[in-house]
Design a protein around this motif. Sequence first.
Motif, PDB file in Angstrom:
ATOM      1  N   HIS A   1       0.728  -1.271   0.204  1.00 39.23           N
ATOM      2  CA  HIS A   1       0.005   0.083   0.070  1.00 39.23           C
ATOM      3  C   HIS A   1       0.827   1.364   0.090  1.00 39.23           C
ATOM      4  O   HIS A   1       0.233   2.460   0.198  1.00 39.23           O
ATOM      5  CB  HIS A   1      -0.992   0.118   1.043  1.00 39.23           C
TER       6      HIS A   1
ATOM      7  N   GLY B   1      -7.084  -2.446   2.965  1.00 33.91           N
ATOM      8  CA  GLY B   1      -7.560  -1.953   4.175  1.00 33.91           C
ATOM      9  C   GLY B   1      -6.688  -0.830   4.457  1.00 33.91           C
ATOM     10  O   GLY B   1      -6.932   0.411   4.922  1.00 33.91           O
ATOM     11  N   LEU B   2      -5.408  -0.963   4.428  1.00 38.03           N
ATOM     12  CA  LEU B   2      -4.243  -0.012   4.674  1.00 38.03           C
ATOM     13  C   LEU B   2      -4.482   1.002   3.474  1.00 38.03           C
ATOM     14  O   LEU B   2      -4.154   2.205   4.155  1.00 38.03           O
ATOM     15  CB  LEU B   2      -2.846  -0.877   4.667  1.00 38.03           C
TER      16      LEU B   2
ATOM     17  N   GLN C   1      -6.965   2.345   2.101  1.00 39.17           N
ATOM     18  CA  GLN C   1      -7.873   2.957   2.291  1.00 39.17           C
ATOM     19  C   GLN C   1      -7.785   3.912   3.668  1.00 39.17           C
ATOM     20  O   GLN C   1      -8.089   5.018   3.721  1.00 39.17           O
ATOM     21  CB  GLN C   1      -9.233   2.022   2.521  1.00 39.17           C
ATOM     22  N   ALA C   2      -7.122   3.339   4.781  1.00 42.00           N
ATOM     23  CA  ALA C   2      -6.919   4.213   5.700  1.00 42.00           C
ATOM     24  C   ALA C   2      -5.773   4.969   5.772  1.00 42.00           C
ATOM     25  O   ALA C   2      -5.815   6.000   6.494  1.00 42.00           O
ATOM     26  CB  ALA C   2      -6.585   3.198   6.946  1.00 42.00           C
ATOM     27  N   GLU C   3      -4.842   4.740   4.863  1.00 43.86           N
ATOM     28  CA  GLU C   3      -3.751   5.644   5.144  1.00 43.86           C
ATOM     29  C   GLU C   3      -3.268   6.464   3.743  1.00 43.86           C
ATOM     30  O   GLU C   3      -2.516   7.226   3.505  1.00 43.86           O
ATOM     31  CB  GLU C   3      -2.139   4.846   5.396  1.00 43.86           C
TER      32      GLU C   3
END
Length: 315
Positions: free
Chosen positions: A106, A130-131, A133-135
Amino acid sequence: MITRRHALCLIGSGAASLPGLSHAQARLTYELTPKPVAQGVWMIEGSTDYFTMENGGAIVNCVLLQGDSGLIVVDTGPSLRFGEALHRLARTLDIRGVSEVVNTHHHPDHFFGNQVFAGQPIRALGETIGLAQAEGDGFADNMYRLLGDWMRGTEVTPPRNVIEGGDTTIDGRALTILPLSGHTGADMAILDQSTGILIAGDLVFFNRAPTTPSADLAQWQSSLGTLAALRPAAVLPGHGPLDPSGDAIRQTSAYLDWLADTLTRSAENGLDMIEVMQSPLPKRFAAMGAQPQEFQRSVSHLFPDVELSVLPRGN
């Protein structure tokens, strides 16, 4: 309304037009060259420097694999502009262009070109999705700050199609997916079954200092052991030249060993962070690309936790 990101982009645009800057900066275009690696495999080799206005953030190795209906792209580079250049290049190799995209992890230099390929499947490990999207937004702010107008129009486009570990077929090409970690919380390596080439992502660097903002050094070493046991025909690292010898895996492991030992001994000797950053680098590591910047970044990322683990704690 001018957002923070747009403001940073405008700053970069002004910088690129100042007298004395290079021709490459003024044009803000990526000149990508595909290097044939094996039958149906091409590598686009990135700079071994850190992100600069000179290289436009093109520091990552991207891979093109011939599929049944087009080219499979592994990692899409740092920006919309790079993704567009990659898209044009793909059509010179196969008029059908890109059929599928895979992201190894990511970090922004590996997936910020995704938006160009939004119409195709974009595959990654579930944890990587997920990473990203989060970061992703935080990464974007930093990339705009570092690269200014090179990033114009770039929007975070995380991968969306989960790929599982094990043997799989993508657009007719047989691959083995290895879900690992250590460089980040989720790192994918890919073994191309027909050629034996290992696409290692950023688990492996070669003649370029590894980056560690998300690293777990012990887990990373475990993943390197898994890759070495494959005995691939050649290793295509995330950064640095193609390696037909296996030296890239050994070099990355040796560097991580040295880094962990240096940080631990420095903490035991009571050095502060600035003193550690000023430590001389061994000749074999000082000659790597992006040094001493990457060592200094590693100290800032990792040394506080090493100090906590080494120094005695009060009651």
